[in-house]
Design a protein around this motif. Sequence first.
Motif, short mmCIF file in Angstrom:
data_model
loop_
_atom_site.label_atom_id
_atom_site.label_comp_id
_atom_site.label_asym_id
_atom_site.label_seq_id
_atom_site.Cartn_x
_atom_site.Cartn_y
_atom_site.Cartn_z
N ILE A 1 -19.82 48.05 18.75
CA ILE A 1 -20.03 48.36 20.17
C ILE A 1 -21.35 49.08 20.39
CG2 ILE A 1 -19.16 49.75 22.10
CD1 ILE A 1 -16.31 49.15 21.01
N VAL A 2 -21.64 50.06 19.53
CA VAL A 2 -22.89 50.83 19.68
C VAL A 2 -24.10 49.93 19.43
CG1 VAL A 2 -24.27 52.71 18.71
CG2 VAL A 2 -21.83 53.06 19.18
N LEU B 1 -24.61 47.89 22.48
CA LEU B 1 -25.17 48.70 23.57
C LEU B 1 -26.67 48.91 23.38
CD1 LEU B 1 -22.39 51.41 24.05
CD2 LEU B 1 -23.02 49.61 25.67
#
Length: 441
Positions: A419-420, A423
């Motif tokens: 997820i990071v 992002l």
Amino acid sequence: MDPQILAIMMVVSLFALILLGVPVAFAIAGAGLFFGVIGVDLNLFNLLPSRIFGVLTNYTLLAVPLFVFMGILLEKSRLAEKMLDVLGLLSGKKPGGMAIAIIVVGILMGASTGIVGATVVTLTMIALPTLLKRNYSHSVSCGTICASGTLGQILPPSLVLILLADISGEAIGPLFAAALMPGLLLATCYIVYIILLSKFAPHHVPPIDQEERDTYSKKELWIEFFKSVAPPFLLIFAVLGSIIGGLAAPTEAASMGAIGALVIVFLSKRLNLAILKETLYETMKVTGMIMFVLIASQVFGLSFRGLDGDYLVEDLFAAIPGGMWGSILFMMLVLFVLGFFLEWIEISYIVLPLVLPIFHALDINMIWLGILVALNLQSSFLTPPFGWSLFFLKGVAPKEIKTMEIYKGVLPFIAIQIIVIALVMIFPEIALWLPKAIGWM
């Protein structure tokens, strides 16, 4: 034989030698020498002395042994163990407090050591028995330690970032500044996961028993905090702040960090000849390994280019659909898979010099790309079944810890890392706003 076929054979033979257990530096240099001689000739290596001289006289690389010394000294003096106890007890009766303390100590150790293996092994040895004694879930304990131990891959002054700066030709200061927010975002997401776990499954992360908490008064705990936790934090803040703020070059800041670590350990009455000797030995061993791989990579790089391997890589990326994003995703996938089998330093000095010129030609921001690479390499350390952090933990964990419990424990942290990474890919400003705010870009 077509030189490009020899280039492919050279890469395949390199991986074969590594998987057979040949030391990495010898595998890199051996494959490079053999295929360079049969595919070109010995005259190809006339350039080698000047390239090795360039590596050995690279002023920026002086920061490597200094940062390694700083981190290993803080580790060998067992300050990390004291930090963990103090932070865990300060968390009081809250579920998950010990796990959050491990993440915080992982941030501090990652920022001081920058060596994943050392951090994971240290955290396992000092934290895992404590967590098991306090009835933490085996899987959550293992996952938290593995994830926290790999934060040193992205948090400055990470050795990964120092070598990425050398490979990409970018200044270290902007890379450190760009890594800070993604690294802290990742650590914050880890903490949020533990908090959510403490809300919805508190039996996995129970609080510390009242009897144990009563061994220290609040006043004594805060005194221990300022004695054991605050000094390393202030040292790391001063070192990184001086680099990111432009007050000192990385090498000078690293030297002050090494001196600061000596002062902290001395004032904590933990400095003795045995610890100093062991720290110097480990520093020389780690630095020697890194420099040997750097020198060997010059042999490999010369041969690969002599066999027109750089054109082969260009043709490969040109065939990838999707333009710039297709090339980035393909590189990220390759690095992720290689992370199962190779250490980050081999990936950095074998693969990245071959692919970065392509992204230079595409006019991609190399600071942003470097942070994506660092996050990717960090993810590969956690991924079953070959993640290096999992091996490091399993090697020193108690016998009751099962391999499947380790795999199960890291899965939520892998999801957080993906997820990071997504992002940072979608919103490059997560990495770039701090270098821009400081005026580096």
